[in-house]
Design an enzyme around this catalytic site. Structure first.
Site, PDB file in Angstrom:
ATOM      1  N   CYS A   8      -2.463  -2.267  -0.374  1.00 31.27           N
ATOM      2  CA  CYS A   8      -1.563  -2.450   0.761  1.00 31.27           C
ATOM      3  C   CYS A   8      -0.428  -3.416   0.422  1.00 31.27           C
ATOM      4  CB  CYS A   8      -2.338  -2.971   1.969  1.00 31.27           C
ATOM      5  SG  CYS A   8      -1.428  -2.801   3.526  1.00 31.27           S
ATOM      6  N   ASP A 127     -11.282  -7.837   8.814  1.00 28.42           N
ATOM      7  CA  ASP A 127     -10.480  -8.825   8.105  1.00 28.42           C
ATOM      8  C   ASP A 127     -10.867 -10.216   8.596  1.00 28.42           C
ATOM      9  OD1 ASP A 127      -8.562  -9.798   6.380  1.00 28.42           O
ATOM     10  OD2 ASP A 127      -6.908  -8.652   7.233  1.00 28.42           O
TER      11      ASP A 127
END
Length: 208
Positions: A8, A127
Site C-alpha cells: 500500500c 490496524d
C-alpha cells in the site's frame, strides 16, 4: 491457503513495478489528502496503467465525500475500496464495489460487534490504534483479535519481513497489508524490502 499480499501507499512507477515483480496480489493507492502518500485520481490512474491483469487495485479513503470516491472510481479501475475513517455500512455499500473496512484495534474495542456492523464487507482490515487515521507503522497486540472473528481478516500495522512470519502463525489472516514496513521514506518504497516481505510471507505459508 495462500496468504494474499497487498503493498500500500505506492507513489512511483518503479515501486508499482517492483511490487508486481515481487508477486504482490494487490497494490494500494491512498486518496486521503493529509497523508504523505496521497495521490490525486489522475496520478493514480497513470500508475494503474502499469498494473497487469489479476493484480487488484485498491483505493484507500478516510471520511471522503461520496463524490471524491466516485471520482476516483471513474478515473481508474479500482477493484476494492478500503475505508479507514468513521464510515458506516450504508456509506460503504453505496458505491456498489467490494470494500474492506478498517478497524483500529485497542483494548476493550469489540471487534465482533464491529464486524457485525459490516456484514457485506469483503473483509476487516485490522490496524493499530493511533491518534489520527492509519496505523502509524505500529504493531498492535494480536492477542486482542478474538478467535472465530467472522469474515476474512486482513492484518496490518507495523508488519515487516522480520515479523510477518510470526504474525501469520499467530493470527492466520487471509491477507496482509504493508506500507511503511517496506519503505525508506514515506511513500518511497525499498524494492529489496518488498521482495523480502513477499518471500517471508511465502516461506511462512509453506510452514503453515
Amino acid at each position: 491457503m495462500k496468504t494474499r499480499i497487498k503493498i500500500c501507499g505506492l507513489t512511483r512507477e518503479e515501486d508499482v513495478d517492483a511490487a508486481v515483480a515481487a508477486g504482490a496480489d494487490a497494490i494500494g493507492f491512498v486518496f486521503y489528502p493529509p497523508s504523505p502518500r496521497y495521490l490525486t485520481p489522475q496520478r493514480a490512474a497513470e500508475l494503474a496503467r502499469r498494473v497487469p491483469p489479476f493484480v487488484a487495485i485498491v483505493g484507500l479513503f478516510v471520511n471522503a465525500a461520496p463524490e471524491v470516491v466516485h471520482a476516483a472510481c471513474a478515473a481508474l479501475p479500482l477493484d476494492i475500496l478500503q475505508f479507514h475513517g468513521d464510515e458506516d455500512a450504508v456509506y460503504c455499500r453505496q458505491f456498489s464495489r467490494p470494500y474492506l473496512r478498517a478497524a483500529r484495534v485497542r483494548p476493550r474495542f469489540d471487534l465482533v460487534e464491529f464486524a457485525g456492523a459490516f456484514p457485506d464487507a469483503r473483509g476487516l482490515l485490522l490496524d493499530a490504534f493511533v491518534e489520527g487515521y492509519g496505523g502509524g507503522g505500529h504493531v498492535f497486540d494480536w492477542r486482542l483479535i478474538p478467535p472465530g472473528l467472522p469474515g476474512f481478516v486482513v492484518l496490518s500495522g507495523g508488519l515487516t519481513a522480520d515479523n510477518v512470519g510470526d504474525a501469520l502463525r499467530r493470527v492466520r489472516p487471509a491477507a496482509v497489508d504493508v506500507s511503511s514496513g517496506v519503505e525508506t521514506g514515506k511513500g518511497i518504497k525499498d524494492h529489496s524490502k518488498i521482495a523480502a516481505f513477499v518471500a517471508a510471507v511465502r516461506k511462512a505459508d509453506e510452514r503453515l
